[in-house]
Design an enzyme around this catalytic site. Structure first.
Site, PDB file in Angstrom:
ATOM      1  N   PHE A  80       0.875  -1.170   0.000  1.00 55.28           N
ATOM      2  CA  PHE A  80       0.000   0.000   0.000  1.00 55.28           C
ATOM      3  C   PHE A  80       0.920   1.231   0.000  1.00 55.28           C
ATOM      4  O   PHE A  80       1.896   1.276   0.745  1.00 55.28           O
ATOM      5  CB  PHE A  80      -0.881  -0.022   1.259  1.00 55.28           C
ATOM      6  N   TYR A  86     -10.254   0.404  11.171  1.00 56.63           N
ATOM      7  CA  TYR A  86     -11.520   0.790  10.514  1.00 56.63           C
ATOM      8  C   TYR A  86     -11.965  -0.198   9.453  1.00 56.63           C
ATOM      9  O   TYR A  86     -12.992   0.011   8.824  1.00 56.63           O
ATOM     10  CB  TYR A  86     -11.420   2.209   9.921  1.00 56.63           C
ATOM     11  N   LYS A  87     -11.194  -1.268   9.237  1.00 53.16           N
ATOM     12  CA  LYS A  87     -11.606  -2.261   8.235  1.00 53.16           C
ATOM     13  C   LYS A  87     -12.345  -3.400   8.949  1.00 53.16           C
ATOM     14  O   LYS A  87     -13.498  -3.259   9.319  1.00 53.16           O
ATOM     15  CB  LYS A  87     -10.391  -2.756   7.455  1.00 53.16           C
ATOM     16  N   ARG A 141     -12.573  -4.801  -6.300  1.00 55.96           N
ATOM     17  CA  ARG A 141     -12.242  -5.431  -5.019  1.00 55.96           C
ATOM     18  C   ARG A 141     -13.517  -5.720  -4.251  1.00 55.96           C
ATOM     19  O   ARG A 141     -14.383  -4.851  -4.113  1.00 55.96           O
ATOM     20  CB  ARG A 141     -11.415  -4.461  -4.164  1.00 55.96           C
TER      21      ARG A 141
HETATM   22  C1  PLP Z   1      -2.135  -1.963   3.987  1.00 54.53           C
HETATM   23  C2  PLP Z   1      -2.406  -0.560   4.412  1.00 54.53           C
HETATM   24  N1  PLP Z   1      -1.465   0.114   5.080  1.00 54.53           N
HETATM   25  C3  PLP Z   1      -1.666   1.393   5.470  1.00 54.53           C
HETATM   26  C4  PLP Z   1      -2.850   2.049   5.196  1.00 54.53           C
HETATM   27  C5  PLP Z   1      -3.011   3.495   5.565  1.00 54.53           C
HETATM   28  O1  PLP Z   1      -3.505   3.661   6.797  1.00 54.53           O
HETATM   29  P1  PLP Z   1      -3.778   5.097   7.475  1.00 54.53           P
HETATM   30  O2  PLP Z   1      -4.628   5.847   6.516  1.00 54.53           O
HETATM   31  O3  PLP Z   1      -4.490   4.696   8.732  1.00 54.53           O
HETATM   32  O4  PLP Z   1      -2.503   5.751   7.727  1.00 54.53           O
HETATM   33  C6  PLP Z   1      -3.872   1.362   4.533  1.00 54.53           C
HETATM   34  C7  PLP Z   1      -5.156   2.035   4.279  1.00 54.53           C
HETATM   35  O5  PLP Z   1      -6.080   1.509   3.722  1.00 54.53           O
HETATM   36  C8  PLP Z   1      -3.636   0.035   4.117  1.00 54.53           C
HETATM   37  O6  PLP Z   1      -4.566  -0.642   3.447  1.00 54.53           O
END
Ligand code: PLP
Length: 395
Positions: free
Chosen positions: A127, A221-222, A370
């Protein structure tokens, strides 16, 4: 009745988790397959927030830091998440975003590894935020950053490796990486493993303690349904806590936060992963959301997750015209998270039409549909409907 429809009814009738759906606010007309982006609202949350705002804040005001347990919420809620990711108590704090916790964990890992280790490995398929933060950490700590796929990690490890930042489940494809084997390989090279659990926490057993993970982060939040922007968690393995040197040593992580001392002295244990004043409204919404897990073993959630994704792939095979989509999600259970990603050239348009027909997944550029399957509230009948509507749109 067509075959998938009757199979869905049988699967729902035999589902031990079916009753949990009532713990969420959901709309029967909408198939919600986007819990891998934002989990649905648990019924316990609105009343709790009302109490936190009106009574704890409105009436008790400053007293609530003590009397309502606000001050200790980050570690208390961390202990509530701990069993879901296979951690004993005292190793998780909740607060800040995942991005901020990736920064804390990765810098701390590099510092643990020592000066002579000059390289950081990062999941090349990660990500984006993890990659951006890792690049900044490398610049800041004077290390080089080497992006590699998780499969390339064992061969890329050497006595130069300081830390490796990996995703447990790939956000695009839904591929589950081999956390035990990769962590063992990282350790064999004398390096530290940092895992991003955003797409596995609450969806499948992680086994952080069992597999000796050093540091981990994840969002809430997921699959943990904490609400939009709910705070992330940071896991610091008990054995490395006394050497965890935070790059963000805020006053909340001080051994004596109200001593107002000019010199920093880290709090004992995982508390040193805290930074500043916790985001109490979001934290306590998350705490209420976690009550849906009472009495729910994560192993049962995993079993249903695999059954849901198997059934979805089966229904897609049945309803979607051949060659119209290609699954990016591995067929092997050992390599699958709780989502299915389908490649489709006109995916953006297809997702808009799906949403218009009450099937909510999401689109990831340039060509991925997705679908996230949250076992706590998704039914097999919904899975059948989603695949059937997709087939109709793509026909
Ligand atoms: C695998 C992964 N890492 C990090 C994040 C980012 O998280 P945050 O917005 O809480 O910093 C996400 C957001 O969807 C994610 O899917």
């Amino acid at each position: 009745m067509s075959e998938p429809l009757s199979r869905a009814a049988e699967l729902d009738a035999a589902d031990p988790l079916a009753g949990l759906r009532a713990r969420f606010v959901l709309d029967d007309d909408v198939v919600y397959l986007d819990g891998n982006s934002l989990g649905a609202l648990p019924v316990t949350v609105p009343g709790r927030i009302e109490d936190v705002v009106r009574r704890q804040w409105g009436e008790l005001r400053i007293r609530s830091w003590e009397e309502s347990g606000w001050w200790t919420a980050p570690e208390r809620i961390g202990d509530r998440i701990a069993p879901l990711v296979g951690a004993a108590p005292g190793q998780i704090v909740v607060g800040d975003s995942t991005s901020v916790n990736v920064f804390k964990a990765l810098v701390a890992a590099v510092r643990l590894a020592g000066e002579e280790r000059a390289e950081i490995l990062v999941d090349a398929t990660t990500f984006p935020t993890d990659g951006y933060v890792a690049a900044s950490v490398a610049r800041m700590t004077g290390r080089t950053l080497r992006p590699v796929t998780p499969a390339q990690v064992p061969a890329a490890l050497s006595d130069r490796t300081a830390a490796v930042l990996l995703n447990h489940v790939d956000y695009r494809t839904g591929r589950l990486h081999d956390l035990p084997a990769l962590t063992a390989a990282v350790h064999a090279a004398g390096a530290y493993a940092v895992w991003d659990l955003c797409h596995s926490a609450g969806a499948l057993p992680v086994g952080l303690d069992e597999h000796g993970v050093d540091l981990a982060v994840g969002c809430t939040y997921k699959y943990l349904n904490g609400g939009p922007g709910s705070p992330a968690f940071l896991y610091v393995r008990a054995e490395v806590q006394d050497r965890f040197d935070s790059p963000l040593p805020g006053w909340n992580s001080h051994a004596e936060p109200f001593g107002m001392r000019p010199v920093y002295e880290p709090a004992p244990g995982v508390l040193r992963g805290r930074v500043g004043t916790p985001d109490i409204l979001s934290l306590l919404a998350l705490e209420a959301a976690l009550e849906v897990w009472d009495g729910v073993p994560v192993e049962a959630v995993r079993a249903k997750s695999l059954a849901l994704t198997d059934f979805f792939l089966e229904c897609v095979g049945r309803y979607v015209p051949r060659g119209r989509v290609e699954s990016l999600t591995p067929p092997a259970h050992a390599e699958r998270g709780s989502q299915v990603a389908l490649r489709c050239p006109d995916a953006g348009d297809v997702m808009k039409r799906l949403v218009g027909r009450g099937v909510v997944g999401d689109f990831r550029a340039p060509d991925v549909l997705r679908f996230g399957f949250t076992p706590l509230y998704v039914s097999f009948a919904e899975v059948e409907r989603a695949a059937r509507v997709l087939g109709e749109i793509l026909d």
